[in-house]
Enzyme design. Structure first.
Site, PDB file in Angstrom:
ATOM      1  N   VAL A  20       0.734  -1.337  -0.132  1.00 38.74           N
ATOM      2  CA  VAL A  20       0.005  -0.060   0.495  1.00 38.74           C
ATOM      3  C   VAL A  20       1.076   0.736   0.002  1.00 38.74           C
ATOM      4  CG1 VAL A  20      -2.248  -0.911   0.963  1.00 38.74           C
ATOM      5  CG2 VAL A  20      -0.589  -0.482   2.328  1.00 38.74           C
ATOM      6  N   ASP A  45       1.347  -5.246   3.373  1.00 39.69           N
ATOM      7  CA  ASP A  45       2.846  -5.278   3.630  1.00 39.69           C
ATOM      8  C   ASP A  45       2.173  -3.260   3.549  1.00 39.69           C
ATOM      9  OD1 ASP A  45       5.760  -5.382   3.476  1.00 39.69           O
ATOM     10  OD2 ASP A  45       5.322  -3.642   2.176  1.00 39.69           O
ATOM     11  N   TYR A  50       3.900   5.645   4.373  1.00 38.29           N
ATOM     12  CA  TYR A  50       3.191   5.856   4.120  1.00 38.29           C
ATOM     13  C   TYR A  50       2.060   6.508   4.135  1.00 38.29           C
ATOM     14  CZ  TYR A  50       5.834   1.400   1.676  1.00 38.29           C
ATOM     15  OH  TYR A  50       6.396   0.553   1.857  1.00 38.29           O
ATOM     16  N   HIS A 108      13.020  -0.263   8.015  1.00 34.54           N
ATOM     17  CA  HIS A 108      13.099   0.131   6.452  1.00 34.54           C
ATOM     18  C   HIS A 108      14.334   0.662   5.719  1.00 34.54           C
ATOM     19  CE1 HIS A 108       9.308   2.142   4.451  1.00 34.54           C
ATOM     20  NE2 HIS A 108      10.519   1.495   2.862  1.00 34.54           N
ATOM     21  N   TRP A 184       9.418  -6.326  -3.636  1.00 37.40           N
ATOM     22  CA  TRP A 184       9.187  -4.466  -3.357  1.00 37.40           C
ATOM     23  C   TRP A 184       9.177  -4.013  -5.336  1.00 37.40           C
ATOM     24  CZ3 TRP A 184      12.237  -0.128  -4.875  1.00 37.40           C
ATOM     25  CH2 TRP A 184      12.663   0.238  -4.219  1.00 37.40           C
ATOM     26  N   LYS A 229       1.353  -4.090  -5.709  1.00 33.95           N
ATOM     27  CA  LYS A 229       0.519  -2.398  -4.804  1.00 33.95           C
ATOM     28  C   LYS A 229      -0.666  -2.403  -5.779  1.00 33.95           C
ATOM     29  CE  LYS A 229      -0.872   1.882  -5.628  1.00 33.95           C
ATOM     30  NZ  LYS A 229      -0.974   2.168  -7.264  1.00 33.95           N
TER      31      LYS A 229
HETATM   32  N1  LIG Z   1      10.870  -1.265   1.421  1.00 29.49           N
HETATM   33  C1  LIG Z   1      10.748  -1.121   0.203  1.00 29.49           C
HETATM   34  O1  LIG Z   1      11.574   0.693   0.880  1.00 29.49           O
HETATM   35  C2  LIG Z   1       9.453  -0.291  -0.576  1.00 29.49           C
HETATM   36  C3  LIG Z   1       9.257   0.536  -1.653  1.00 29.49           C
HETATM   37  C4  LIG Z   1       8.513   0.231  -2.469  1.00 29.49           C
HETATM   38  C5  LIG Z   1       7.917  -0.184  -2.429  1.00 29.49           C
HETATM   39  N2  LIG Z   1       7.717  -1.236  -1.368  1.00 29.49           N
HETATM   40  C6  LIG Z   1       6.219  -1.814  -1.107  1.00 29.49           C
HETATM   41  O2  LIG Z   1       6.360  -3.080  -2.291  1.00 29.49           O
HETATM   42  C7  LIG Z   1       4.827  -2.311  -2.591  1.00 29.49           C
HETATM   43  C8  LIG Z   1       4.909  -3.106  -4.520  1.00 29.49           C
HETATM   44  O3  LIG Z   1       5.687  -1.779  -4.446  1.00 29.49           O
HETATM   45  P1  LIG Z   1       5.207  -0.569  -6.046  1.00 29.49           P
HETATM   46  O4  LIG Z   1       4.260  -0.203  -5.498  1.00 29.49           O
HETATM   47  O5  LIG Z   1       5.724   0.832  -5.895  1.00 29.49           O
HETATM   48  O6  LIG Z   1       5.180  -1.039  -7.461  1.00 29.49           O
HETATM   49  P2  LIG Z   1       4.682  -2.658  -7.984  1.00 29.49           P
HETATM   50  O7  LIG Z   1       3.607  -3.481  -7.094  1.00 29.49           O
HETATM   51  O8  LIG Z   1       5.804  -3.027  -8.479  1.00 29.49           O
HETATM   52  O9  LIG Z   1       3.806  -2.040  -9.634  1.00 29.49           O
HETATM   53  C9  LIG Z   1       2.782  -1.143  -8.472  1.00 29.49           C
HETATM   54  C10 LIG Z   1       1.844  -0.431 -10.018  1.00 29.49           C
HETATM   55  O10 LIG Z   1       1.662  -1.475 -10.981  1.00 29.49           O
HETATM   56  C11 LIG Z   1       0.634  -1.963 -11.190  1.00 29.49           C
HETATM   57  N3  LIG Z   1      -1.125  -2.880 -11.547  1.00 29.49           N
HETATM   58  C12 LIG Z   1      -0.489  -3.597  -9.953  1.00 29.49           C
HETATM   59  N4  LIG Z   1      -1.461  -4.401 -10.870  1.00 29.49           N
HETATM   60  C13 LIG Z   1      -1.517  -4.116 -11.969  1.00 29.49           C
HETATM   61  C14 LIG Z   1      -2.291  -5.640 -12.661  1.00 29.49           C
HETATM   62  N5  LIG Z   1      -2.254  -6.218 -13.037  1.00 29.49           N
HETATM   63  N6  LIG Z   1      -2.650  -4.593 -14.404  1.00 29.49           N
HETATM   64  C15 LIG Z   1      -1.708  -3.705 -14.282  1.00 29.49           C
HETATM   65  N7  LIG Z   1      -1.426  -2.736 -13.463  1.00 29.49           N
HETATM   66  C16 LIG Z   1      -1.292  -3.016 -12.160  1.00 29.49           C
HETATM   67  C17 LIG Z   1      -0.469  -0.955 -10.017  1.00 29.49           C
HETATM   68  O11 LIG Z   1      -1.298   0.099 -10.397  1.00 29.49           O
HETATM   69  P3  LIG Z   1      -2.677  -0.037  -9.989  1.00 29.49           P
HETATM   70  O12 LIG Z   1      -2.817   0.233  -7.850  1.00 29.49           O
HETATM   71  O13 LIG Z   1      -3.450   1.029 -11.165  1.00 29.49           O
HETATM   72  O14 LIG Z   1      -3.635  -1.793 -10.599  1.00 29.49           O
HETATM   73  C18 LIG Z   1       0.330   0.354  -9.956  1.00 29.49           C
HETATM   74  O15 LIG Z   1       0.676   1.480 -11.043  1.00 29.49           O
HETATM   75  C19 LIG Z   1       4.531  -1.103  -1.935  1.00 29.49           C
HETATM   76  O16 LIG Z   1       3.415  -0.523  -2.275  1.00 29.49           O
HETATM   77  C20 LIG Z   1       5.326  -1.120  -0.533  1.00 29.49           C
HETATM   78  O17 LIG Z   1       4.159  -2.047   0.510  1.00 29.49           O
HETATM   79  C21 LIG Z   1       8.609  -1.331  -0.378  1.00 29.49           C
END
Ligand SMILES: NC(=O)c1ccc[n+]([C@@H]2O[C@H](COP(=O)([O-])OP(=O)(O)OC[C@H]3O[C@@H](n4cnc5c(N)ncnc54)[C@H](OP(=O)(O)O)[C@@H]3O)[C@@H](O)[C@H]2O)c1
Length: 285
Positions: A20, A45, A50, A108, A184, A229
């Site tokens: 999220v 997560d 966030y 983090h 992530w 996400k």
């Molecule tokens: N620990 C860290 O430092 C860190 C850093 C970054 C992220 N994170 C964690 O990792 C999670 C995921 O990373 P992220 O959100 O940056 O990137 P991601 O999950 O790789 O990509 C998210 C993107 O993909 C799109 N998407 C998701 N499912 C889809 C589908 N079935 N078809 C088409 N598009 C799709 C989403 O848009 P829609 O919402 O429109 O579906 C969004 O634009 C975060 O939410 C967070 O919890 C952790």
């Protein structure tokens, strides 16, 4: 059926969860968590960074899914590292989430007083406020500093991981130390270039799936935990629907071959400062 992996402390972790990050609209966040849990997700997560822990807690309670069935992760930020500040940060997360003990608490980033913060998390485990502890964005050299000083080995390292950045140095080290890799940016943050890769598109066509589902399946078959996400209910549902098909060895190898030599995300300077002012600027919602 969603597969899970065993963590070094005996807990099990589903291989797909809901992330999220950037979901700061509280109603959207709450609804996404509720939708995901009702679809069968059991891993959520979030992070203090966030600014949506309260909404996540409300989404969990609204879902009606038994709390014990859910693995809830949150993270503390380096401005809260050091023993006393980290203990206060855990208390803050517990209060905002309002869901009982936190299943998995991560450091983090790998900057600041990591050792003091880790001791605080070990104390939380001892007291039962946190069930498992891990790290995020720790490289091999960061783990080499932490592990000799840790009574509890981190159960996971949550890092950027997707077909364009496969962490070639870190993954063997994690395997050797019994630390579960968690991805992530599992979809490369939705990168159009990644989704259009011919190796991914052809596997998607062969299995009648979307490129996103092929990438998530690739993570699953590599034994990774991925936390895509989405706030789109159709995407949330589709992202969990990756457990009834399998990529062939040749398809896996074709995606493995997409690895590049550097990550997609470049951390801005403020993020790597030991005490990011952002965290103090506005009170948390
Ligand atoms: N620990 C860290 O430092 C860190 C850093 C970054 C992220 N994170 C964690 O990792 C999670 C995921 O990373 P992220 O959100 O940056 O990137 P991601 O999950 O790789 O990509 C998210 C993107 O993909 C799109 N998407 C998701 N499912 C889809 C589908 N079935 N078809 C088409 N598009 C799709 C989403 O848009 P829609 O919402 O429109 O579906 C969004 O634009 C975060 O939410 C967070 O919890 C952790």
């Amino acid at each position: 059926m969603v597969t899970s992996v065993a963590l070094s402390n005996g807990m099990r972790m589903p291989q797909i969860g809901l992330g999220v990050y950037l979901v700061t609209d509280v109603e959207v966040c709450e609804a996404s968590v509720e939708t995901a849990l009702n679809d069968g997700y059991r891993l959520i997560d979030t992070a203090v960074l966030y600014r949506n822990e309260r909404a996540v807690g409300r989404g969990i309670r609204a879902s009606g899914v038994p709390r014990d069935d859910i693995l809830l992760t949150t993270k503390i930020w380096p401005s809260d590292y050091g023993y006393d500040k980290a203990r206060a940060a855990v208390a803050g997360s517990l209060e905002r989430l309002d869901c009982g003990p936190i299943d998995l608490m991560l450091l983090h980033q790998s900057v600041g007083d990591i050792l003091g913060a880790w001791k605080a998390l070990e104390k939380e485990v001892e007291e039962g406020t946190v069930r498992a502890i891990g790290v995020s964005n720790f490289r091999v050299q960061d783990l080499e500093r932490l592990l000799p000083n840790a009574r509890i080995t981190p159960v996971v390292d949550q890092v950027e991981l997707h077909p364009h950045w496969q962490q070639p140095e870190l993954l063997p080290y994690l395997a050797a130390h019994g630390i579960q890799p968690e991805a992530w940016y599992p979809l490369g943050h939705g990168s159009a270039k990644l989704l259009a890769e011919p190796a991914i598109a052809s596997a998607a066509a062969a299995h009648g799936r979307s490129p996103v589902q092929v990438i998530l399946r690739w993570h699953v078959q590599r034994g990774i935990v991925a936390i895509p996400k989405s706030t789109n209910p159709g995407h949330i549902t589709a992202n969990l629907d990756v457990f009834d098909f399998a990529l062939t060895d040749a398809e896996m190898a074709g995606i493995d071959a997409l690895g590049r030599d550097r990550p997609m995300f470049r951390a801005p300077r403020w993020m790597l400062a030991a005490s990011a002012p952002l965290m103090r600027a506005r009170p948390l919602p």
